[in-house]
Design an enzyme around this catalytic site. Sequence first.
Site, PDB file in Angstrom:
ATOM      1  N   VAL A  19      97.703 -40.015  98.609  1.00 24.83           N
ATOM      2  CA  VAL A  19      98.876 -39.752  99.446  1.00 24.83           C
ATOM      3  C   VAL A  19     100.028 -39.395  98.520  1.00 24.83           C
ATOM      4  O   VAL A  19     100.033 -39.751  97.339  1.00 24.83           O
ATOM      5  CB  VAL A  19      99.248 -40.959 100.328  1.00 24.83           C
ATOM      6  CG1 VAL A  19      98.223 -41.164 101.425  1.00 24.83           C
ATOM      7  CG2 VAL A  19      99.402 -42.222  99.497  1.00 24.83           C
ATOM      8  N   SER A  20     101.019 -38.709  99.063  1.00 26.19           N
ATOM      9  CA  SER A  20     102.074 -38.163  98.225  1.00 26.19           C
ATOM     10  C   SER A  20     103.068 -39.200  97.728  1.00 26.19           C
ATOM     11  O   SER A  20     103.562 -39.112  96.612  1.00 26.19           O
ATOM     12  CB  SER A  20     102.822 -37.064  98.982  1.00 26.19           C
ATOM     13  OG  SER A  20     101.950 -35.996  99.271  1.00 26.19           O
ATOM     14  N   THR A  21     103.398 -40.166  98.557  1.00 26.40           N
ATOM     15  CA  THR A  21     104.393 -41.157  98.145  1.00 26.40           C
ATOM     16  C   THR A  21     103.915 -42.554  98.493  1.00 26.40           C
ATOM     17  O   THR A  21     102.980 -42.736  99.271  1.00 26.40           O
ATOM     18  CB  THR A  21     105.739 -40.909  98.853  1.00 26.40           C
ATOM     19  OG1 THR A  21     105.540 -40.916 100.269  1.00 26.40           O
ATOM     20  CG2 THR A  21     106.342 -39.577  98.451  1.00 26.40           C
ATOM     21  N   GLN A  24     103.398 -43.782 102.217  1.00 25.02           N
ATOM     22  CA  GLN A  24     102.331 -43.272 103.058  1.00 25.02           C
ATOM     23  C   GLN A  24     101.121 -44.201 102.964  1.00 25.02           C
ATOM     24  O   GLN A  24     100.894 -44.834 101.943  1.00 25.02           O
ATOM     25  CB  GLN A  24     101.946 -41.855 102.658  1.00 25.02           C
ATOM     26  CG  GLN A  24     102.999 -40.820 103.043  1.00 25.02           C
ATOM     27  CD  GLN A  24     102.525 -39.407 102.779  1.00 25.02           C
ATOM     28  OE1 GLN A  24     101.967 -39.118 101.730  1.00 25.02           O
ATOM     29  NE2 GLN A  24     102.739 -38.524 103.727  1.00 25.02           N
ATOM     30  N   ALA A  46     100.482 -39.985  94.518  1.00 22.67           N
ATOM     31  CA  ALA A  46     101.061 -38.939  93.669  1.00 22.67           C
ATOM     32  C   ALA A  46     101.179 -37.657  94.466  1.00 22.67           C
ATOM     33  O   ALA A  46     100.350 -37.358  95.323  1.00 22.67           O
ATOM     34  CB  ALA A  46     100.195 -38.698  92.429  1.00 22.67           C
TER      35      ALA A  46
END
Length: 200
Positions: A19-21, A24, A46
């Site tokens: 997941v991006s952050t 999430q 990341a």
Amino acid sequence: MNATPATPASPSRIGYARVSTDDQNLDLQRDALKASGCATIYEEHASGKNTERPELSHCLKALRAGDTLVVWRLDRLGRSLQDLVRIVGELESRGIGFESLTERIEASSTTGKLVFHLFAALAEFERNLIRERTFAGLKAARARGRKGGRPPKLDARQVREIRALLKDPHVRVIDVAKRYKISRATLYKHVGSVVPVREG
């Protein structure tokens, strides 16, 4: 006494989730990967644009010939189409399978191989477009009398002004840099070292 040969490890399905952050949730990906038979799952927080993905590196190192890397969706693995094609190509060369659950793609199947041949062609098409646009931009810039690259932050007149200012021992470099809205490093790059003229 004859030693009993070691039993080769059976092929494994290893999952990778990202997941991006940090805010999430990985639950959806984790549940889907477990349901598909992944006993081991590497989890990453990341951005897809981030080149530093340590968990992916650990995951790729852990994979052995005969194993299968499983992701929930294709964009969880690659930062771009080119990156995705590169990773899957490296896995294939090592005898490792690849599967994406959402798109229902298995790289080892005939259909999966066809899809990735298409992806590779699209990635090459994208590279060629970028190259052509870059060359066209440089050609247009040269036609207008400019060379490629970023324009200089200081022109010749400003360099002369700064040199004249710095000859005054009461003028500080940091103040001059602020006046011209540049860093001290940029100032020194364009002007070099100027020795103040002190009245005797």
